[in-house]
Design a protein around this motif. Structure first.
Motif, mmCIF file in Angstrom:
data_model
loop_
_atom_site.group_PDB
_atom_site.id
_atom_site.type_symbol
_atom_site.label_atom_id
_atom_site.label_comp_id
_atom_site.label_asym_id
_atom_site.label_seq_id
_atom_site.Cartn_x
_atom_site.Cartn_y
_atom_site.Cartn_z
ATOM 1 N N ASP A 1 -8.084 5.246 5.012
ATOM 2 C CA ASP A 1 -8.459 4.178 4.080
ATOM 3 C C ASP A 1 -7.532 2.975 4.227
ATOM 4 O OD1 ASP A 1 -10.592 5.552 3.031
ATOM 5 O OD2 ASP A 1 -9.459 6.398 1.359
ATOM 6 N N MET A 2 -6.239 3.236 4.443
ATOM 7 C CA MET A 2 -5.293 2.138 4.649
ATOM 8 C C MET A 2 -5.654 1.336 5.888
ATOM 9 S SD MET A 2 -1.546 3.706 3.705
ATOM 10 C CE MET A 2 -0.748 2.242 4.338
ATOM 11 N N LEU B 1 0.822 -1.211 0.000
ATOM 12 C CA LEU B 1 0.000 0.000 0.000
ATOM 13 C C LEU B 1 0.857 1.262 0.000
ATOM 14 C CD1 LEU B 1 -2.865 -0.942 2.498
ATOM 15 C CD2 LEU B 1 -2.897 -1.022 0.008
ATOM 16 N N LEU B 2 1.961 1.224 0.735
ATOM 17 C CA LEU B 2 2.840 2.396 0.787
ATOM 18 C C LEU B 2 3.572 2.620 -0.532
ATOM 19 C CD1 LEU B 2 4.375 2.023 4.368
ATOM 20 C CD2 LEU B 2 2.666 3.681 3.614
ATOM 21 N N GLU C 1 -1.278 8.787 -7.558
ATOM 22 C CA GLU C 1 -2.685 8.872 -7.946
ATOM 23 C C GLU C 1 -3.519 7.732 -7.361
ATOM 24 O OE1 GLU C 1 -0.328 7.016 -11.375
ATOM 25 O OE2 GLU C 1 -0.156 8.721 -9.996
ATOM 26 N N ASN C 2 -2.857 6.646 -6.987
ATOM 27 C CA ASN C 2 -3.572 5.503 -6.410
ATOM 28 C C ASN C 2 -3.364 5.366 -4.904
ATOM 29 O OD1 ASN C 2 -4.531 4.584 -8.956
ATOM 30 N ND2 ASN C 2 -2.517 3.709 -9.381
ATOM 31 N N ARG C 3 -2.575 6.249 -4.332
ATOM 32 C CA ARG C 3 -2.227 6.128 -2.920
ATOM 33 C C ARG C 3 -3.444 6.371 -2.037
ATOM 34 N NH1 ARG C 3 3.273 8.784 -1.547
ATOM 35 N NH2 ARG C 3 3.841 7.018 -2.882
#
Length: 203
Positions: free
Chosen positions: A138-139, A125-126, A131-133
């Motif tokens: 949310d994480m 995720l990191l 643009e998708n981070r």
């Protein structure tokens, strides 16, 4: 898990299979999601983080299954007579702190130049492009969902399989025979590399 069950049998003469499978499944999910292992069960009460994690997961499952009058009479939701909403808010706050701390630890390792290529899902995720981070909130939601949904589903499935094998000794004997044929009768455990050599189906 096998060694733990063996030790419990030798020590107490009985095994609470569901609890062992629950802890094993939770630990497996934590390795995939956070890249860390925990010790659960008897004799591990001093592991504060593991104890906190187990409390959070248990509270979540209890709230998920509790009978809530507000689900049937929405007007009662304003009163929160059973305290479900209050408990949910308290759980969310604790989860945010627990998971947020682990995310921050991953970030710190990257800043100081430590090896962060552990392959866990936090790193995935990191590493997402800008643009998708995902935002931190949310994480946390995604990571907690993986932990919460991936623990008892696996544990219950394994418990069901074990129960069915107990009820069908012929299937149990066939499975044991196949394991002995592929792995041998020594102390070696089954590994992923053994799987292609097992029969693809069992009548």
């Amino acid at each position: 898990m096998v060694e733990e069950m063996k030790a419990l049998m030798e020590r107490a003469g009985a095994v609470e299979v569901r609890k062992v499978l629950h802890f094993g499944s939770l630990n497996n999910v934590m390795m995939s999601v956070f890249g860390r292992s925990y010790e659960f069960g008897e004799g591990c009460e001093n592991d504060g983080e593991a104890h906190e994690l187990e409390e959070l997961v248990s509270e979540g499952y209890e709230l998920l299954g509790i009978f809530n009058w507000s689900d049937h009479f929405p007007l009662l939701g304003l009163l929160d007579l059973q305290g479900v909403r209050k408990r949910c808010k308290k759980l969310v706050a604790k989860v945010n702190v627990f998971v947020g701390k682990i995310i921050e630890e991953h970030r710190v390792k990257r800043v100081v130049g430590a090896d962060h290529e552990s392959g866990d899902f936090v790193d995935v995720l990191l590493d997402l492009e800008k643009e998708n981070r995902l935002s931190d909130s949310d994480m946390i939601a995604v990571l907690w969902e993986m932990i919460f949904r991936g623990t008892d589903t696996v544990a219950i499935l394994l418990e069901w399989i074990l129960a069915r094998m107990v009820l069908h000794p012929d299937i149990q004997a066939k499975a044991q025979s196949e394991i002995d044929t592929v792995v041998g009768t020594g102390n070696r455990s089954v590994s992923d590399s053994d799987l292609p050599t097992f029969p693809t189906s069992m009548p």
